[in-house]
Design a protein around this motif. Sequence first.
Motif, PDB file in Angstrom:
ATOM      1  N   LYS A  32       0.581  -2.630  -5.702  1.00  0.00           N
ATOM      2  CA  LYS A  32      -0.174  -1.399  -5.411  1.00  0.00           C
ATOM      3  C   LYS A  32      -1.095  -1.054  -6.580  1.00  0.00           C
ATOM      4  O   LYS A  32      -2.282  -0.741  -6.385  1.00  0.00           O
ATOM      5  CB  LYS A  32       0.816  -0.256  -5.149  1.00  0.00           C
ATOM      6  CG  LYS A  32       0.192   1.135  -5.097  1.00  0.00           C
ATOM      7  CD  LYS A  32      -0.748   1.299  -3.934  1.00  0.00           C
ATOM      8  CE  LYS A  32      -1.284   2.738  -3.859  1.00  0.00           C
ATOM      9  NZ  LYS A  32      -2.369   2.867  -2.849  1.00  0.00           N
ATOM     10  N   LYS A  53       1.232  10.427  -9.293  1.00  0.00           N
ATOM     11  CA  LYS A  53       2.319  10.414  -8.316  1.00  0.00           C
ATOM     12  C   LYS A  53       2.273   9.191  -7.396  1.00  0.00           C
ATOM     13  O   LYS A  53       3.262   8.828  -6.779  1.00  0.00           O
ATOM     14  CB  LYS A  53       2.284  11.689  -7.477  1.00  0.00           C
ATOM     15  CG  LYS A  53       2.609  12.955  -8.261  1.00  0.00           C
ATOM     16  CD  LYS A  53       2.605  14.173  -7.356  1.00  0.00           C
ATOM     17  CE  LYS A  53       2.945  15.437  -8.132  1.00  0.00           C
ATOM     18  NZ  LYS A  53       2.923  16.655  -7.261  1.00  0.00           N
ATOM     19  N   ILE A  54       1.115   8.588  -7.309  1.00  0.00           N
ATOM     20  CA  ILE A  54       0.946   7.439  -6.409  1.00  0.00           C
ATOM     21  C   ILE A  54       1.620   6.191  -6.978  1.00  0.00           C
ATOM     22  O   ILE A  54       2.064   5.325  -6.227  1.00  0.00           O
ATOM     23  CB  ILE A  54      -0.557   7.165  -6.171  1.00  0.00           C
ATOM     24  CG1 ILE A  54      -1.179   8.345  -5.425  1.00  0.00           C
ATOM     25  CG2 ILE A  54      -0.783   5.866  -5.411  1.00  0.00           C
ATOM     26  CD1 ILE A  54      -2.671   8.184  -5.191  1.00  0.00           C
ATOM     27  N   TYR A  55       1.715   6.100  -8.309  1.00  0.00           N
ATOM     28  CA  TYR A  55       2.135   4.853  -8.952  1.00  0.00           C
ATOM     29  C   TYR A  55       3.451   5.014  -9.709  1.00  0.00           C
ATOM     30  O   TYR A  55       3.782   6.102 -10.190  1.00  0.00           O
ATOM     31  CB  TYR A  55       1.053   4.384  -9.929  1.00  0.00           C
ATOM     32  CG  TYR A  55      -0.331   4.341  -9.326  1.00  0.00           C
ATOM     33  CD1 TYR A  55      -0.661   3.391  -8.367  1.00  0.00           C
ATOM     34  CD2 TYR A  55      -1.304   5.278  -9.686  1.00  0.00           C
ATOM     35  CE1 TYR A  55      -1.918   3.356  -7.796  1.00  0.00           C
ATOM     36  CE2 TYR A  55      -2.567   5.255  -9.123  1.00  0.00           C
ATOM     37  CZ  TYR A  55      -2.868   4.299  -8.173  1.00  0.00           C
ATOM     38  OH  TYR A  55      -4.118   4.279  -7.596  1.00  0.00           O
ATOM     39  N   ASP A  59       0.813  -1.218   0.000  1.00  0.00           N
ATOM     40  CA  ASP A  59       0.000   0.000   0.000  1.00  0.00           C
ATOM     41  C   ASP A  59       0.848   1.271   0.000  1.00  0.00           C
ATOM     42  O   ASP A  59       0.308   2.373   0.138  1.00  0.00           O
ATOM     43  CB  ASP A  59      -0.936   0.014   1.218  1.00  0.00           C
ATOM     44  CG  ASP A  59      -1.994  -1.078   1.139  1.00  0.00           C
ATOM     45  OD1 ASP A  59      -2.464  -1.349   0.022  1.00  0.00           O
ATOM     46  OD2 ASP A  59      -2.334  -1.661   2.184  1.00  0.00           O
ATOM     47  N   LYS A  60       2.160   1.115  -0.176  1.00  0.00           N
ATOM     48  CA  LYS A  60       3.046   2.279  -0.176  1.00  0.00           C
ATOM     49  C   LYS A  60       3.007   2.961  -1.534  1.00  0.00           C
ATOM     50  O   LYS A  60       3.115   2.313  -2.580  1.00  0.00           O
ATOM     51  CB  LYS A  60       4.478   1.852   0.135  1.00  0.00           C
ATOM     52  CG  LYS A  60       5.417   3.013   0.431  1.00  0.00           C
ATOM     53  CD  LYS A  60       5.046   3.714   1.719  1.00  0.00           C
ATOM     54  CE  LYS A  60       6.054   4.801   2.082  1.00  0.00           C
ATOM     55  NZ  LYS A  60       5.612   5.594   3.236  1.00  0.00           N
ATOM     56  N   CYS A  61       2.837   4.291  -1.521  1.00  0.00           N
ATOM     57  CA  CYS A  61       2.739   5.048  -2.769  1.00  0.00           C
ATOM     58  C   CYS A  61       4.130   5.371  -3.313  1.00  0.00           C
ATOM     59  O   CYS A  61       5.091   5.506  -2.560  1.00  0.00           O
ATOM     60  CB  CYS A  61       1.958   6.345  -2.546  1.00  0.00           C
ATOM     61  SG  CYS A  61       0.265   6.083  -1.975  1.00  0.00           S
ATOM     62  N   ASP A  84      -5.323  -1.374  -6.573  1.00  0.00           N
ATOM     63  CA  ASP A  84      -6.179  -0.224  -6.866  1.00  0.00           C
ATOM     64  C   ASP A  84      -7.013  -0.443  -8.125  1.00  0.00           C
ATOM     65  O   ASP A  84      -8.142   0.034  -8.218  1.00  0.00           O
ATOM     66  CB  ASP A  84      -5.319   1.031  -6.983  1.00  0.00           C
ATOM     67  CG  ASP A  84      -4.768   1.482  -5.632  1.00  0.00           C
ATOM     68  OD1 ASP A  84      -5.053   0.809  -4.626  1.00  0.00           O
ATOM     69  OD2 ASP A  84      -4.047   2.493  -5.587  1.00  0.00           O
ATOM     70  N   ARG A 126       5.348  -2.334  -5.831  1.00  0.00           N
ATOM     71  CA  ARG A 126       4.846  -1.289  -6.721  1.00  0.00           C
ATOM     72  C   ARG A 126       3.835  -1.865  -7.714  1.00  0.00           C
ATOM     73  O   ARG A 126       2.844  -1.217  -8.054  1.00  0.00           O
ATOM     74  CB  ARG A 126       6.010  -0.630  -7.460  1.00  0.00           C
ATOM     75  CG  ARG A 126       6.837   0.302  -6.575  1.00  0.00           C
ATOM     76  CD  ARG A 126       8.021   0.854  -7.347  1.00  0.00           C
ATOM     77  NE  ARG A 126       9.214   0.044  -7.170  1.00  0.00           N
ATOM     78  CZ  ARG A 126      10.157  -0.119  -8.084  1.00  0.00           C
ATOM     79  NH1 ARG A 126      10.026   0.421  -9.287  1.00  0.00           N
ATOM     80  NH2 ARG A 126      11.223  -0.844  -7.830  1.00  0.00           N
ATOM     81  N   GLN A 146      -3.979  10.105 -10.796  1.00  0.00           N
ATOM     82  CA  GLN A 146      -3.240  10.186  -9.536  1.00  0.00           C
ATOM     83  C   GLN A 146      -1.823   9.662  -9.761  1.00  0.00           C
ATOM     84  O   GLN A 146      -1.334   8.816  -9.021  1.00  0.00           O
ATOM     85  CB  GLN A 146      -3.940   9.363  -8.453  1.00  0.00           C
ATOM     86  CG  GLN A 146      -5.412   9.689  -8.287  1.00  0.00           C
ATOM     87  CD  GLN A 146      -6.091   8.754  -7.314  1.00  0.00           C
ATOM     88  OE1 GLN A 146      -5.881   8.821  -6.111  1.00  0.00           O
ATOM     89  NE2 GLN A 146      -6.899   7.849  -7.844  1.00  0.00           N
ATOM     90  N   GLY A 196       1.290   7.013   1.972  1.00  0.00           N
ATOM     91  CA  GLY A 196       0.649   5.727   2.213  1.00  0.00           C
ATOM     92  C   GLY A 196       1.310   4.924   3.317  1.00  0.00           C
ATOM     93  O   GLY A 196       2.204   5.388   4.026  1.00  0.00           O
ATOM     94  N   ASP A 223       5.224   8.079  -4.414  1.00  0.00           N
ATOM     95  CA  ASP A 223       5.723   9.378  -3.950  1.00  0.00           C
ATOM     96  C   ASP A 223       6.096   9.374  -2.472  1.00  0.00           C
ATOM     97  O   ASP A 223       6.436  10.420  -1.911  1.00  0.00           O
ATOM     98  CB  ASP A 223       4.700  10.476  -4.225  1.00  0.00           C
ATOM     99  CG  ASP A 223       3.387  10.279  -3.472  1.00  0.00           C
ATOM    100  OD1 ASP A 223       3.258   9.269  -2.741  1.00  0.00           O
ATOM    101  OD2 ASP A 223       2.475  11.127  -3.626  1.00  0.00           O
TER     102      ASP A 223
END
Length: 390
Positions: free
Chosen positions: A270, A297-299, A244-246, A274, A267, A295, A251, A248
Amino acid sequence: MTEKVLIIDDDVNLLAGLKRQFRKRFDLCTAESGEQALALVKSHGPFAVAVCDMRMPGMDGIEVLGALKKLAPNTVRMMLTGNADQQTAINAINEGNIFRFFTKPCPPETLANGIKDGQEQYQLVTAERELLEKTLAGSVRILTDVLSMVDPEAFGKATKLRDWARKLAGYMNLPQPWKLDMAVMLSRIGWVAVPAEIQMKVRAREKLTHIEEEMIHEIPETGRKWIANIPRLKPVAEIVYYQDKCFDGGGFPDVKAGGEDIPLESRILKILNDLAEVSPDMVPGKDVFKLLEGQAKIYDPVILRAARECLSHTDGDAEGEERHEVAELPVSLIMAGHKLLSDIETENGQLILSRGLVITDAQMAKLRNIGRIHGIKEPIRVLKSLPTKA
């Protein structure tokens, strides 16, 4: 032996001579530079043995073998050089983990015997690795079978993720795809520690209390602790922990990590997690990917692009690929290997197995026993495998 051999040397006359001498003994490929060799490994690998000259323009032998170690860790690496000084040998051993060190001029029979020994070493290493992976996979399969009965909805989702993960791992040519495969199937294991009433609130998207939110955030940590107890699965435990770590750095977990500091497989997971949240379909559409790209920056952008290219379309029944058909069957005709396209419920509405699961023998036994007592809603919609096209 059929295992392929790669010889790397900038001397084209030497390569031509070795091809003539060894063409009946080995499946031989040659490269005139380190860059060409690494490209061959990516496009024509795996190679059982790689023999590399030390002195070459561009990348030298130590650099090539070091890169090869990362790219194809099972390939047995050997050095062939006219520079036999001690420091060269030390560097080659330390940085390239070489199996043999040959000096020029090297008698063809000596080189051939070394290659044979390398092929035997490759067979030994790959056989041990295959045994380990199959043993671990069998253990994880039993575990997930049991857990799918405890929480069928969570592990139905894991099965859908596994299908996506296997396609993406092949598309990205991951060196150890089994780690991602196991991480996906064990990614939901921490949910077992969450009380059933809280799980129901999460699935109904109801507001959680602060304590309940903390329980949900602790799921990956719980999973990591349990998985780490299984020998050789510590890397898988870390993948689950960081799922669950983003990209960027945001998370969970609340640790200083971001970008490529996060495990590659985490990665990937994640993005797949989602995707599953916003896509009820087995094949996520391009519109779903647009939501994730909003979104960005999350991935990890490289993985997100690869996932879109790999998962957002189907190629139909290509020649040689597995083919399927949809069927609606009574419980008596359901078989291990069928993939559920609908939930299986008792006649009073209790969920037994969730859509997306591929039925196993253990789950079939559960179905039969529950059906004898409570009855099961029929028909059940499944995906059946058909014979592949010739």
